[in-house]
Design a protein around this motif. Structure first.
Motif, PDB file in Angstrom:
ATOM      1  N   PRO A 275      37.450  53.962   0.114  1.00 32.28           N
ATOM      2  CA  PRO A 275      37.463  53.345   1.206  1.00 32.28           C
ATOM      3  C   PRO A 275      38.675  54.230   2.051  1.00 32.28           C
ATOM      4  N   ARG A 276      38.524  53.763   3.534  1.00 27.82           N
ATOM      5  CA  ARG A 276      39.221  54.761   4.334  1.00 27.82           C
ATOM      6  C   ARG A 276      40.658  53.577   4.767  1.00 27.82           C
ATOM      7  N   TYR A 277      41.548  54.497   5.081  1.00 30.14           N
ATOM      8  CA  TYR A 277      42.935  53.922   5.343  1.00 30.14           C
ATOM      9  C   TYR A 277      43.021  53.949   6.947  1.00 30.14           C
ATOM     10  N   ARG A 278      43.092  52.843   7.736  1.00 28.98           N
ATOM     11  CA  ARG A 278      43.245  52.759   9.023  1.00 28.98           C
ATOM     12  C   ARG A 278      44.808  53.009   9.337  1.00 28.98           C
ATOM     13  N   LEU A 279      44.959  54.027  10.150  1.00 33.10           N
ATOM     14  CA  LEU A 279      46.462  54.422  10.510  1.00 33.10           C
ATOM     15  C   LEU A 279      47.005  53.222  11.569  1.00 33.10           C
ATOM     16  N   GLN A 293      51.250  73.154   6.471  1.00 29.97           N
ATOM     17  CA  GLN A 293      50.095  73.837   7.341  1.00 29.97           C
ATOM     18  C   GLN A 293      49.175  73.041   7.893  1.00 29.97           C
ATOM     19  N   VAL A 294      48.718  72.046   7.500  1.00 26.85           N
ATOM     20  CA  VAL A 294      47.770  70.804   8.183  1.00 26.85           C
ATOM     21  C   VAL A 294      48.467  69.393   7.971  1.00 26.85           C
ATOM     22  N   ILE A 295      47.747  68.831   8.782  1.00 28.04           N
ATOM     23  CA  ILE A 295      48.385  67.157   9.125  1.00 28.04           C
ATOM     24  C   ILE A 295      48.049  66.598   7.732  1.00 28.04           C
ATOM     25  N   SER A 296      49.023  65.590   7.351  1.00 30.15           N
ATOM     26  CA  SER A 296      48.676  64.937   6.346  1.00 30.15           C
ATOM     27  C   SER A 296      47.362  63.885   6.504  1.00 30.15           C
ATOM     28  N   ASN A 297      46.815  63.630   5.585  1.00 29.64           N
ATOM     29  CA  ASN A 297      45.398  62.996   5.877  1.00 29.64           C
ATOM     30  C   ASN A 297      45.406  62.111   4.693  1.00 29.64           C
ATOM     31  N   VAL A 298      46.094  61.549   3.912  1.00 28.40           N
ATOM     32  CA  VAL A 298      45.768  60.912   2.624  1.00 28.40           C
ATOM     33  C   VAL A 298      46.754  59.627   2.506  1.00 28.40           C
ATOM     34  N   MET A 330      54.565  52.387  -1.223  1.00 21.55           N
ATOM     35  CA  MET A 330      55.035  52.151   0.063  1.00 21.55           C
ATOM     36  C   MET A 330      55.342  53.380   1.223  1.00 21.55           C
ATOM     37  N   CYS A 331      54.870  54.454   0.613  1.00 23.18           N
ATOM     38  CA  CYS A 331      55.070  55.631   1.311  1.00 23.18           C
ATOM     39  C   CYS A 331      54.316  55.852   2.361  1.00 23.18           C
ATOM     40  N   ARG A 332      54.594  56.332   3.601  1.00 19.93           N
ATOM     41  CA  ARG A 332      53.751  56.696   4.769  1.00 19.93           C
ATOM     42  C   ARG A 332      53.123  58.152   4.258  1.00 19.93           C
ATOM     43  N   PRO A 333      51.993  58.368   5.159  1.00 24.35           N
ATOM     44  CA  PRO A 333      51.166  59.438   4.761  1.00 24.35           C
ATOM     45  C   PRO A 333      52.068  60.925   5.062  1.00 24.35           C
ATOM     46  N   MET A 334      52.024  61.614   3.984  1.00 24.12           N
ATOM     47  CA  MET A 334      52.769  62.942   3.927  1.00 24.12           C
ATOM     48  C   MET A 334      52.332  63.897   3.246  1.00 24.12           C
ATOM     49  N   ILE A 378      42.718  59.274   5.588  1.00 26.68           N
ATOM     50  CA  ILE A 378      42.964  58.380   7.034  1.00 26.68           C
ATOM     51  C   ILE A 378      42.179  58.382   7.927  1.00 26.68           C
ATOM     52  N   SER A 379      41.551  57.297   8.191  1.00 23.32           N
ATOM     53  CA  SER A 379      40.234  57.298   9.345  1.00 23.32           C
ATOM     54  C   SER A 379      40.859  57.592  10.762  1.00 23.32           C
TER      55      SER A 379
END
Length: 380
Positions: A275-279, A293-298, A330-334, A378-379
């Motif tokens: 499943p995707r995570y809605r930010l 180098q890239v944007i955090s996406n998980v 509980m960590c935010r996407p990093m 992350i969706s």
């Protein structure tokens, strides 16, 4: 030849082989020209070009005396006539007389070249001439040497290979060292192409079989001659990430991936099925703290079901975390997906890769336990 002479010849040629092409064990023991004459050569880290000028010159001198050394030891072991009888021009004396003259002449010429390079303040050394081909108008080879020295001291360079044949890639330069010289080209002017590959069942750097890629480096500057580099296939992605231009694979050679790279590909496939995570609207995502180098996406969030107590990972031979229940993170996407996959693989039992996908890992930030089902993209 007697058996003693045969044994002596074998021993001497083994000595020569170990000196010219030292094995891993000899390098580890420090029995190389670079280690034995370290005080004379200086620091490679501080003066890369100067170090290799001195190294190649000293190597040439030492290697030039190897034939003469064989001749001297043969005299000491009484395998050739004494010096007073060498110049009696019978059939036996002519051969040894000619051999001794050639050995002395070869060593003398090499020493003369070394003195010529040293007295010219290295301006006539072959390496300085190669650097001179890379200069722009109004600059000398020392400006190029200064640029190489500065970039070599940086920690983010790519380095692979043995001590006498290394490939070094910095932000600007592509360098290949060898026994008697170095090959160097400017990254912006080079084109790399895979021209072949070799599969070896055994390799001195690996306990298993490896694939070795032959890559031709061609410069747009006609003054720089093409040269070939040999690279283990498992290091191909690291080299590609450091280069400014892509590596051409016109022959469609299949490049074998490392075990970690293969796992990351399977890891990405499995995570894409989750499943995707809605930010949330008020949450900003920054670059991945692993690669920057890239944007955090998980995002790690518990999606798996808890098994009844006593059935958790029953019969599974995973890592130490496999026996623990998954927890909410509980960590935010990093992190990005690739870095998370590499982290997940690094926390597994390296002797049981077949259990990696079904095992667990701690969060790289808060150490909460998670499994493959808890990793969500992350969706948008």
């Amino acid at each position: 030849m007697s058996s003693e002479e045969v044994i002596f010849v074998i021993i001497y040629f083994l000595f020569v082989f170990c000196l010219v092409a030292p094995t891993t064990e000899i390098i580890s023991a420090g029995l190389t020209i670079q280690n034995m004459f370290a005080e004379c050569l200086g620091s490679e880290q501080m003066d890369f070009i100067g170090y290799h000028m001195r190294r190649t010159t000293l190597t040439l001198i030492i290697h030039s005396f190897l034939p003469l050394g064989y001749f001297v030891f043969c005299i000491q072991m009484n395998y050739v006539p004494p010096l007073l009888y060498l110049f009696i021009l019978d059939s036996f004396g002519k051969i040894w007389c000619l051999f001794s003259i050639l050995c002395c002449l070869f060593s003398f010429i090499c020493v003369l070249f070394a003195l010529y390079w040293f007295n010219s303040n290295w301006n006539t050394h072959p390496i300085s001439r190669r650097l001179g081909n890379l200069t722009v108008e109004g600059e000398g080879w020392r400006s190029v040497a200064s640029s190489v020295n500065i970039e070599f001291r940086r920690f983010d360079k790519f380095t692979t290979g043995t001590h006498s044949r290394r490939l070094i890639v910095t932000d600007t330069w592509l360098i290949m060292t060898s026994t008697y010289t170095i090959q160097i080209a400017r990254q912006a002017d080079t084109h790399l192409a895979i021209v072949g590959s070799e599969n070896h069942d055994m390799h001195y750097e690996r306990s298993t079989g490896v694939q070795v890629l032959n890559i031709m480096v061609t410069s747009a500057d006609h003054r720089v001659k093409p040269f070939k580099i040999r690279l283990i296939a498992t290091e191909y992605n690291d080299l590609k990430d450091k280069l400014q231009s892509p590596i051409l694979n016109l022959r469609n050679i299949v490049i074998q991936q490392s075990l970690s790279d293969q796992f990351v590909e399977a890891f990405k496939y499995e995570v894409n099925r989750n499943p995707r995570y809605r930010l949330p609207r008020n949450m900003e995502v920054e670059n991945c703290i692993g690669c920057m180098q890239v944007i955090s996406n998980v995002k790690l969030q518990k999606c798996c079901l808890d098994l009844p107590q006593g059935e958790e990972q029953d019969g599974q031979h995973g890592n130490n975390f496999s026996q623990q229940a998954c927890q909410s993170c509980m960590c935010r996407p990093m992190w990005c997906l690739e870095c998370m996959g590499k982290w997940f693989a690094s926390r597994q039992d390296q002797n049981q890769p077949e259990t990696w996908l079904s095992s667990k890992s701690p969060c790289p930030t808060c150490r909460s336990i998670f499994c493959m089902l808890d990793i969500c993209l992350i969706s948008d």
